[in-house]
Each structure stands twice: as structure tokens, then as C-alpha cells.
Design a protein around this motif. Structure first.
Motif, PDB file in Angstrom:
ATOM      1  N   ARG A 190       5.299  40.907  44.830  1.00  0.00           N
ATOM      2  CA  ARG A 190       5.263  42.307  45.269  1.00  0.00           C
ATOM      3  C   ARG A 190       5.799  43.271  44.222  1.00  0.00           C
ATOM      4  NH1 ARG A 190       8.504  43.707  48.886  1.00  0.00           N
ATOM      5  NH2 ARG A 190       9.762  41.852  49.326  1.00  0.00           N
ATOM      6  N   ILE A 191       6.311  42.753  43.116  1.00  0.00           N
ATOM      7  CA  ILE A 191       6.790  43.626  42.036  1.00  0.00           C
ATOM      8  C   ILE A 191       5.579  44.085  41.232  1.00  0.00           C
ATOM      9  CG2 ILE A 191       8.194  43.774  39.949  1.00  0.00           C
ATOM     10  CD1 ILE A 191      10.085  41.721  41.181  1.00  0.00           C
ATOM     11  N   GLU A 192       5.185  45.323  41.450  1.00  0.00           N
ATOM     12  CA  GLU A 192       3.974  45.849  40.828  1.00  0.00           C
ATOM     13  C   GLU A 192       4.250  46.692  39.591  1.00  0.00           C
ATOM     14  OE1 GLU A 192       1.742  47.833  43.844  1.00  0.00           O
ATOM     15  OE2 GLU A 192       1.205  45.963  44.865  1.00  0.00           O
ATOM     16  N   ARG A 193       5.511  46.937  39.293  1.00  0.00           N
ATOM     17  CA  ARG A 193       5.862  47.672  38.090  1.00  0.00           C
ATOM     18  C   ARG A 193       5.603  46.806  36.861  1.00  0.00           C
ATOM     19  NH1 ARG A 193       5.432  51.434  40.923  1.00  0.00           N
ATOM     20  NH2 ARG A 193       7.087  52.752  41.758  1.00  0.00           N
ATOM     21  N   PRO A 194       5.374  47.403  35.691  1.00  0.00           N
ATOM     22  CA  PRO A 194       5.282  46.603  34.469  1.00  0.00           C
ATOM     23  C   PRO A 194       6.604  45.858  34.225  1.00  0.00           C
ATOM     24  CG  PRO A 194       4.439  48.832  34.100  1.00  0.00           C
ATOM     25  CD  PRO A 194       5.101  48.838  35.444  1.00  0.00           C
ATOM     26  N   VAL A 195       6.494  44.582  33.898  1.00  0.00           N
ATOM     27  CA  VAL A 195       7.670  43.736  33.710  1.00  0.00           C
ATOM     28  C   VAL A 195       7.540  42.958  32.411  1.00  0.00           C
ATOM     29  CG1 VAL A 195       8.929  41.725  34.598  1.00  0.00           C
ATOM     30  CG2 VAL A 195       8.155  43.492  36.185  1.00  0.00           C
ATOM     31  N   LEU A 196       8.662  42.820  31.699  1.00  0.00           N
ATOM     32  CA  LEU A 196       8.747  41.922  30.555  1.00  0.00           C
ATOM     33  C   LEU A 196       9.764  40.837  30.896  1.00  0.00           C
ATOM     34  CD1 LEU A 196       7.918  41.386  27.564  1.00  0.00           C
ATOM     35  CD2 LEU A 196       9.989  42.646  26.903  1.00  0.00           C
ATOM     36  N   VAL A 197       9.361  39.572  30.765  1.00  0.00           N
ATOM     37  CA  VAL A 197      10.259  38.442  30.985  1.00  0.00           C
ATOM     38  C   VAL A 197      10.600  37.862  29.617  1.00  0.00           C
ATOM     39  CG1 VAL A 197      10.616  36.243  32.150  1.00  0.00           C
ATOM     40  CG2 VAL A 197       9.131  37.976  33.199  1.00  0.00           C
ATOM     41  N   ALA A 198      11.878  37.967  29.214  1.00  0.00           N
ATOM     42  CA  ALA A 198      12.298  37.575  27.865  1.00  0.00           C
ATOM     43  C   ALA A 198      13.338  36.464  27.947  1.00  0.00           C
ATOM     44  CB  ALA A 198      12.882  38.782  27.129  1.00  0.00           C
ATOM     45  N   VAL A 199      13.004  35.292  27.410  1.00  0.00           N
ATOM     46  CA  VAL A 199      13.879  34.120  27.527  1.00  0.00           C
ATOM     47  C   VAL A 199      13.888  33.360  26.205  1.00  0.00           C
ATOM     48  CG1 VAL A 199      14.197  31.896  28.690  1.00  0.00           C
ATOM     49  CG2 VAL A 199      13.516  33.895  30.022  1.00  0.00           C
ATOM     50  N   GLY A 200      15.055  32.859  25.821  1.00  0.00           N
ATOM     51  CA  GLY A 200      15.160  32.036  24.623  1.00  0.00           C
ATOM     52  C   GLY A 200      14.432  30.719  24.772  1.00  0.00           C
ATOM     53  N   THR A 201      13.813  30.251  23.697  1.00  0.00           N
ATOM     54  CA  THR A 201      13.035  29.013  23.769  1.00  0.00           C
ATOM     55  C   THR A 201      13.923  27.782  23.942  1.00  0.00           C
ATOM     56  OG1 THR A 201      12.999  28.813  21.351  1.00  0.00           O
ATOM     57  CG2 THR A 201      11.148  29.968  22.390  1.00  0.00           C
ATOM     58  N   LYS A 202      15.222  27.911  23.682  1.00  0.00           N
ATOM     59  CA  LYS A 202      16.156  26.801  23.889  1.00  0.00           C
ATOM     60  C   LYS A 202      17.057  27.027  25.110  1.00  0.00           C
ATOM     61  CE  LYS A 202      16.310  25.045  19.157  1.00  0.00           C
ATOM     62  NZ  LYS A 202      17.191  24.653  18.012  1.00  0.00           N
ATOM     63  N   ASP A 203      16.680  27.963  25.948  1.00  0.00           N
ATOM     64  CA  ASP A 203      17.455  28.267  27.154  1.00  0.00           C
ATOM     65  C   ASP A 203      17.161  27.212  28.215  1.00  0.00           C
ATOM     66  OD1 ASP A 203      18.528  29.326  29.537  1.00  0.00           O
ATOM     67  OD2 ASP A 203      18.222  31.381  28.854  1.00  0.00           O
ATOM     68  N   ASP A 204      18.177  26.396  28.544  1.00  0.00           N
ATOM     69  CA  ASP A 204      17.974  25.352  29.560  1.00  0.00           C
ATOM     70  C   ASP A 204      18.527  25.756  30.919  1.00  0.00           C
ATOM     71  OD1 ASP A 204      20.651  25.226  28.989  1.00  0.00           O
ATOM     72  OD2 ASP A 204      20.691  23.117  28.409  1.00  0.00           O
ATOM     73  N   ILE A 205      18.821  27.048  31.088  1.00  0.00           N
ATOM     74  CA  ILE A 205      19.341  27.567  32.352  1.00  0.00           C
ATOM     75  C   ILE A 205      18.309  28.433  33.066  1.00  0.00           C
ATOM     76  CG2 ILE A 205      21.066  29.152  33.360  1.00  0.00           C
ATOM     77  CD1 ILE A 205      23.040  28.188  31.262  1.00  0.00           C
ATOM     78  N   ALA A 206      17.552  29.219  32.299  1.00  0.00           N
ATOM     79  CA  ALA A 206      16.733  30.299  32.858  1.00  0.00           C
ATOM     80  C   ALA A 206      15.540  29.849  33.681  1.00  0.00           C
ATOM     81  CB  ALA A 206      16.245  31.221  31.733  1.00  0.00           C
ATOM     82  N   GLY A 207      14.939  28.715  33.339  1.00  0.00           N
ATOM     83  CA  GLY A 207      13.670  28.342  33.945  1.00  0.00           C
ATOM     84  C   GLY A 207      12.510  28.972  33.177  1.00  0.00           C
ATOM     85  N   SER A 208      11.308  28.588  33.512  1.00  0.00           N
ATOM     86  CA  SER A 208      10.122  28.990  32.758  1.00  0.00           C
ATOM     87  C   SER A 208       9.828  30.484  32.881  1.00  0.00           C
ATOM     88  CB  SER A 208       8.897  28.210  33.254  1.00  0.00           C
ATOM     89  OG  SER A 208       7.711  28.765  32.737  1.00  0.00           O
ATOM     90  N   PRO A 209       9.798  31.223  31.754  1.00  0.00           N
ATOM     91  CA  PRO A 209       9.421  32.635  31.826  1.00  0.00           C
ATOM     92  C   PRO A 209       7.945  32.819  32.176  1.00  0.00           C
ATOM     93  CG  PRO A 209       9.705  31.964  29.535  1.00  0.00           C
ATOM     94  CD  PRO A 209      10.172  30.813  30.389  1.00  0.00           C
ATOM     95  N   LYS A 210       7.114  31.907  31.706  1.00  0.00           N
ATOM     96  CA  LYS A 210       5.672  32.022  31.973  1.00  0.00           C
ATOM     97  C   LYS A 210       5.370  31.834  33.454  1.00  0.00           C
ATOM     98  CE  LYS A 210       4.230  30.547  27.331  1.00  0.00           C
ATOM     99  NZ  LYS A 210       5.603  30.570  26.782  1.00  0.00           N
ATOM    100  N   LYS A 211       6.067  30.892  34.085  1.00  0.00           N
ATOM    101  CA  LYS A 211       5.840  30.640  35.515  1.00  0.00           C
ATOM    102  C   LYS A 211       6.283  31.832  36.356  1.00  0.00           C
ATOM    103  CE  LYS A 211       6.472  26.990  38.961  1.00  0.00           C
ATOM    104  NZ  LYS A 211       7.090  25.668  39.248  1.00  0.00           N
ATOM    105  N   LEU A 212       7.366  32.493  35.951  1.00  0.00           N
ATOM    106  CA  LEU A 212       7.797  33.694  36.677  1.00  0.00           C
ATOM    107  C   LEU A 212       6.813  34.832  36.450  1.00  0.00           C
ATOM    108  CD1 LEU A 212      10.033  35.070  38.412  1.00  0.00           C
ATOM    109  CD2 LEU A 212      10.987  35.909  36.248  1.00  0.00           C
TER     110      LEU A 212
END
Length: 251
Positions: A190-212
Motif C-alpha cells: 500500500r506504500i505508493e510513494r516513490p521509495v528507495l531501499v538501500a542496503v549493504g551487500t554484506k548486511d546480514d541483518i536487513a534482509g533482501s532489499p530486492k524482495k522488499l
């Protein structure tokens, strides 16, 4: 630093620069200085012609501390951010959050979509939906007398960070144990605003940015090469990507 108060809750914030506003919401155990000033974000965004507002979340920095987990939770802290916008008479703003701050930013965007132009979720990918693990090892690490006695690797990292930032560890433990209201895939969609998901490639806490990002109709991904959860914040690729998003994506 300026502060405001509502219902007995005191919130500290930073307000610098002129132009289109952007609200910065820091991560767990951090504060407005450590997350945004020291890595150069405030200077960068002010020089880009923006009014930069950075909040100290309750329990953090110079804001009021609470020791009951019921006083925390991302939806409650999102309302603190909304009240800060009200206090500053800002009708609509870009929002950028890191880690816990990204989760707070998501609730702000979901519950007050008319107040958010664009959102940047940094340091948090699909973990926003799936969760980022058991909070108890981190809470226990914060309460342990000596860091040498902390065996859990993630708990030790957050304990060291809390010591580095001079945080109130008891307040942080209460925050970590707060009720974690779920954000479902349906909510995120339901988030229709433009969004940027920015995550470090070695981040083992955040979860997949692409899946979000795939859950939202107008979301892009920024990979921060070679950076883990603790050091991705001030990375130059992170900064360049955020500026490009803010300057090139219509709100």
C-alpha cells in the motif's frame, strides 16, 4: 539542540538549512549526531539545498528515556515523528530512515501518506516484514554488566555500539523488548510513494532489499557494495544514490 514536548514526552531534534524538507530517523542505539551528523549526511543534504530535520527517537540521544517496553514500538515512534512535523508546521516531507528508523519511516508513510513525499528505507530490506531475529540476545547484552560476558555476536556488536554512543542501555533494552507490530506484505504494497531501499551487500541483518522493493509499485534498490549493517550508513555510494533518487525521482 531544540526540543519540544507533548503529553509529558520530550523529543530533541536538529533543524538546519533551507529548502525542501527531509526528515531523518536514526537506527536503534544511535542518535541524530551519530547516524546523520558525523557521517556527513546533514552537511551533504543542506549543501544540496534542503532543510534537514533529524529526530532523536524516544529512549535515544537527548530525547526522554523510558524503561517500560510499552512506551516504545515503531508505530508509537512514528507518531513522535509526525508530531515533530506538526510542531515545525511541515505539511509534507521526504523521509529517510536507517534500520529501525526505516521501520519507523514505513509506519509514518502508511499511517500518514499525505505527509510523505518520498521515502528512503536504508539498512532494512525484507526484514521489515519477516523480522530481524530474536530481540532478547540484544536486550540481554545491553543489560549485562561487562561486554566481555556477552557471547552472542549480534548482541555484542549492539552493546559495543551503545557504549560508543554513550546511550542509556536500560532504555535501549526496553525499546528492544517493545511490542513489534507486524508490517505485512499487503501493508507494504500500500506504500505508493516513490521509495528507495538501500542496503549493504554484506548486511546480514536487513534482509533482501530486492524482495522488499518488489512489493511496492514505485520502489528502487540501491546496493551499497561491500558494506555491512554497521558501516553502510556513511558510504559514498549510499550518499550518491540517495541524492540521485531525491533529485531525479518525481514525488
Amino acid at each position: 539542540m531544540p526540543q519540544f514536548e507533548f503529553d509529558g514526552v520530550r523529543i530533541a531534534y536538529l533543524d538546519e538549512g533551507q529548502g525542501d524538507p527531509i526528515l531523518l530517523i536514526h537506527g536503534f542505539a544511535s542518535n541524530k549526531q551519530v547516524n546523520w551528523e558525523y557521517p556527513g549526511w546533514v552537511k551533504l543534504l543542506v549543501e544540496d539545498g534542503r532543510r534537514v530535520i533529524a529526530i532523536d527517537n524516544r529512549g535515544h540521544g537527548e530525547s526522554q528515556k523510558f524503561y517500560d517496553p510499552a512506551a516504545y514500538g515503531a508505530p508509537i515512534m512514528a507518531e513522535d515523528a509526525r508530531r515533530l512535523l506538526d510542531h515545525l508546521e511541515i505539511e509534507r516531507t521526504d523521509v529517510m530512515g536507517y534500520s529501525m528508523g526505516a521501520r519507523i519511516s514505513a509506519f509514518l508513510t502508511l499511517n500518514h501518506p499525505n505527509r510523505v513525499k518520498r521515502a528512503i528505507f536504508s539498512g532494512l530490506g525484507y526484514g521489515m516484514v519477516a523480522g530481524v531475529g530474536d530481540p532478547e540476545p540484544i536486550a540481554s547484552a545491553l543489560e549485562t554488566d561487562r561486554i566481555q560476558d556477552v557471547a552472542d555476536r549480534t548482541g555484542r556488536a549492539f552493546r559495543a555500539f551503545a557504549e560508543q554512543t554513550g546511550s542509556d542501555r536500560r532504555a535501549l533494552a526496553a525499546c528492544m523488548r517493545s511490542s513489534r507490530q507486524k508490517i505485512s506484505e499487503e501493508d507494504v504494497s500500500r506504500i505508493e510513494r516513490p521509495v528507495l531501499v538501500a542496503v549493504g551487500t554484506k548486511d546480514d541483518i536487513a534482509g533482501s532489499p530486492k524482495k522488499l522493493a518488489a512489493l511496492m509499485p514505485h520502489a528502487d534498490v540501491l546496493d551499497i557494495p561491500g558494506r555491512d549493517h554497521m558501516v553502510a550508513v556513511g558510504d559514498k555510494v549510499h550518499k550518491q544514490g540517495v541524492l540521485a533518487f531525491l533529485n531525479n525521482v518525481e514525488a
